[in-house]
Design an enzyme around this catalytic site. Structure first.
Site, PDB file in Angstrom:
ATOM      1  CB  THR A  16      -7.730  63.377  87.670  1.00  0.00           C
ATOM      2  OG1 THR A  16      -8.495  63.251  86.483  1.00  0.00           O
ATOM      3  CG2 THR A  16      -8.306  62.480  88.734  1.00  0.00           C
ATOM      4  CB  SER A  61      -4.894  67.685  80.343  1.00  0.00           C
ATOM      5  OG  SER A  61      -5.371  66.449  79.918  1.00  0.00           O
ATOM      6  CB  THR A 168       1.911  56.885  74.217  1.00  0.00           C
ATOM      7  OG1 THR A 168       2.879  57.198  73.220  1.00  0.00           O
ATOM      8  CG2 THR A 168       0.551  56.843  73.566  1.00  0.00           C
ATOM      9  CB  THR A 279       4.494  52.629  63.172  1.00  0.00           C
ATOM     10  OG1 THR A 279       3.679  51.474  63.384  1.00  0.00           O
ATOM     11  CG2 THR A 279       5.341  52.863  64.398  1.00  0.00           C
ATOM     12  CB  CYS A 281       3.074  49.483  66.164  1.00  0.00           C
ATOM     13  SG  CYS A 281       2.522  48.429  64.832  1.00  0.00           S
TER      14      CYS A 281
HETATM   15  N1  ASP Z   1      -9.607  64.577  82.141  1.00  0.00           N
HETATM   16  C1  ASP Z   1      -8.469  64.635  83.030  1.00  0.00           C
HETATM   17  C2  ASP Z   1      -7.416  65.506  82.402  1.00  0.00           C
HETATM   18  O1  ASP Z   1      -6.677  65.065  81.566  1.00  0.00           O
HETATM   19  C3  ASP Z   1      -7.959  63.276  83.293  1.00  0.00           C
HETATM   20  C4  ASP Z   1      -6.781  63.206  84.218  1.00  0.00           C
HETATM   21  O2  ASP Z   1      -6.286  64.160  84.761  1.00  0.00           O
HETATM   22  O3  ASP Z   1      -6.313  62.103  84.431  1.00  0.00           O
HETATM   23  O4  ASP Z   1      -7.334  66.658  82.735  1.00  0.00           O
END
Ligand code: ASP
Length: 345
Positions: A16, A61, A168, A279, A281
């Site tokens: 993005t 990505s 994460t 996990t 969680c």
């Molecule tokens: N779909 C995009 C990516 O992961 C989302 C981003 O860049 O935030 O390439």
């Protein structure tokens, strides 16, 4: 301009941060890094050398695969002596996987490799991309007594510098999109960037950077849920060529007590499939001896993933298997922290 003391390489993979809206479809599409620089005249204000290279074409990505991780490792390895630090611009969706993978692939790393991206494209008024990129560059260039302040693979996002293999993505729209639940942040950016040197991983063996390029992707993630059927588990464990499973369990590493589940897992383990218990969680660790529902997994030969993220467990297994290790050797390495990815008490 100071004499060429410091230099940073920006590697633009896509995501993005460098996207633009397609006027016909309204969808976000990648554009060239040159355009990114046009939107960021501030880059010129840094009083040190900043150079860039980019993936051609840039990738969302979601399209980053292990071979793209290897391309990143090659770029860093080939340019390692030329630059003091590296900033990787990357889509947020799989950034935690790439950061985890790179932490294993760049053995003996002692320079900063900072991944960042943004939730809004850099050309948009309220973008978070500018802050993220500018601060990442500063971190990649930061030194204390001629030594880099940060010497590991990190994600910088919304003021937090985090160990890459502990992160994460937790939010699809909020600027504060990443968490490192089980390891403290390495630095916080406010008016000043406050580092926590005692938490930052340092490679002290004096060995040169050793790049690793190979992955074996015969790994699957199996997430338990109430109502999961025997046929589902059996089909997953019977995948031809399967070598390892990341088993996402409940709470502190618990699973239903159904006899069939224990039996399938025990059989798979005996066949040489490495099964690692992680996990579901976000925060906390696996302790299989805590409840009966965890103890039976321990008896099936399943390994504790400790406080690993799923992203880190999957990429570590692919990395170890990619080196041709036997199941027992992989099991042994999964019980050791190789890049600060797990806490063993
Ligand atoms: N779909 C995009 C990516 O992961 C989302 C981003 O860049 O935030 O390439």
């Amino acid at each position: 301009m100071k004499p060429q003391l410091t230099s940073v390489l920006i590697i633009y993979t896509g995501g993005t941060i460098g996207m633009i809206e397609n006027t016909e479809t309204g969808a976000l599409e990648n554009f060239n890094f040159e355009h990114l620089q046009k939107h960021l005249p501030e880059l010129k204000k840094f009083d040190f050398k900043i150079e860039s290279c980019q993936f051609d074409p840039p990738r969302d990505s979601s399209d980053m695969e292990p071979e793209a991780w290897a391309d990143l490792v090659r770029i860093i390895y080939q340019n390692y002596s030329k630059y003091d630090g590296f900033v990787i611009l990357h889509g947020t969706d799989t950034m935690a996987f790439t950061a985890s993978a790179l932490s294993f692939m760049l053995e003996n790393l002692n320079k900063p490799v900072i991944l960042t991206g943004s939730q809004l494209p850099i050309g948009v008024l309220r973008t978070d991309g500018k802050e993220n990129l500018m601060t990442s560059i500063e971190i990649a260039a930061a030194k204390y007594k001629e030594k880099p302040l940060v010497s590991e693979v990190c994600i910088f996002f919304e003021n937090h510098l985090m160990r890459g293999n502990r992160t994460t993505k937790i939010n699809a729209e909020n600027f504060n999109a990443f968490r490192s639940y089980n390891y403290p942040t390495l630095a916080e950016a406010g008016i000043h960037i406050k580092y926590e040197p005692s938490l930052i991983h340092r490679c002290t063996n004096g060995k040169p950077l050793t790049p690793h390029l190979f992955f074996d992707t015969n790994v699957v993630i199996l997430k338990l849920f109430p109502g999961i059927q025997e046929s589902m588990v059996a089909a997953t464990l019977a995948i031809p060529g399967l070598k390892a499973v990341v088993l996402e369990t409940y709470g502190s590493g618990n699973a239903p007590r159904s006899q069939w589940l224990v039996q399938h897992l025990t059989d798979a383990n005996k066949k040489g499939i490495v099964i690692v218990n992680v996990t579901q969680c976000g925060a906390g660790t696996v302790e299989m001896d805590h409840y009966e529902t965890g103890r039976q997994l321990l008896q099936s030969g399943i390994l504790s993933g400790y406080d690993s993220t799923t992203e880190s467990a999957v990429t570590k297994l692919m990395f170890l298997l990619g080196h041709g290790l036997t199941p027992d050797e992989v099991r042994k390495m999964m019980q050791i922290s190789i890049a600060g990815e797990i806490t063993i008490k």
